[in-house]
Design a protein around this motif. Structure first.
Motif, short mmCIF file in Angstrom:
data_model
loop_
_atom_site.label_atom_id
_atom_site.label_comp_id
_atom_site.label_asym_id
_atom_site.label_seq_id
_atom_site.Cartn_x
_atom_site.Cartn_y
_atom_site.Cartn_z
N ARG A 80 50.56 96.29 68.64
CA ARG A 80 50.74 97.57 69.33
C ARG A 80 50.83 97.37 70.84
NH1 ARG A 80 47.37 100.63 71.98
NH2 ARG A 80 45.46 99.75 71.13
N GLU B 64 50.97 107.05 70.38
CA GLU B 64 52.41 106.86 70.14
C GLU B 64 52.65 106.14 68.82
OE1 GLU B 64 56.47 107.11 70.53
OE2 GLU B 64 54.93 108.20 71.64
N LEU B 65 51.85 105.13 68.52
CA LEU B 65 51.99 104.43 67.24
C LEU B 65 51.71 105.38 66.09
CD1 LEU B 65 52.46 101.95 65.50
CD2 LEU B 65 50.06 101.31 65.90
N SER C 114 57.20 100.99 62.51
CA SER C 114 56.99 101.58 63.83
C SER C 114 56.87 100.53 64.92
CB SER C 114 55.74 102.45 63.83
OG SER C 114 55.87 103.49 62.89
N LEU D 161 52.68 100.25 73.31
CA LEU D 161 52.43 101.57 72.72
C LEU D 161 50.96 101.94 72.79
CD1 LEU D 161 54.51 101.25 69.41
CD2 LEU D 161 55.19 102.40 71.53
N ARG E 276 54.75 107.67 65.65
CA ARG E 276 55.89 106.95 65.07
C ARG E 276 55.70 106.61 63.60
NH1 ARG E 276 58.21 102.59 69.43
NH2 ARG E 276 58.46 104.04 71.16
N SER E 277 54.46 106.36 63.21
CA SER E 277 54.20 105.97 61.82
C SER E 277 53.70 107.11 60.95
CB SER E 277 53.20 104.80 61.80
OG SER E 277 52.02 105.13 62.49
N ASN E 278 53.65 108.31 61.53
CA ASN E 278 53.21 109.51 60.80
C ASN E 278 51.77 109.37 60.29
OD1 ASN E 278 53.67 112.16 59.98
ND2 ASN E 278 54.31 111.52 57.93
#
Length: 82
Positions: free
Chosen positions: A15, A24-25, A57, A20, A28-30
């Motif tokens: 990460r 944010e991670l 991600s 990130l 992006r990865s829900n």
């Protein structure tokens, strides 16, 4: 050292290497940001679905994430790399 702790340490490296934030991670990865934090601290075990979502991600292969953990654990056990 536990698999969870080793995975979390490498997740953080991946990460941070991408620049990130946890937030944010997570976006992006829900996933939830607090879940990312728990993973990085070795407090949760990721499912295969989670590993794939995180890898996507992070623009990494899921197998690369697992390989880093595998190598560190093998080194810890034997004191040398496999």
């Amino acid at each position: 050292m536990s698999i969870e702790v080793v995975f979390g340490r490498h997740l953080r490296k991946f990460r941070e290497g991408k620049g990130l934030s946890q937030e944010e991670l997570a976006f992006r990865s829900n996933l939830d940001r607090t879940y990312i934090s728990l993973l990085e601290r070795g407090k949760r075990r990721p499912t295969i679905n989670t590993i794939f979502a995180l890898a996507k991600s992070l623009d990494a292969a899921p197998s690369d994430m697992i390989k880093m953990v595998e190598l560190e654990l093998a080194t810890d056990i034997t004191g040398r790399e496999p």
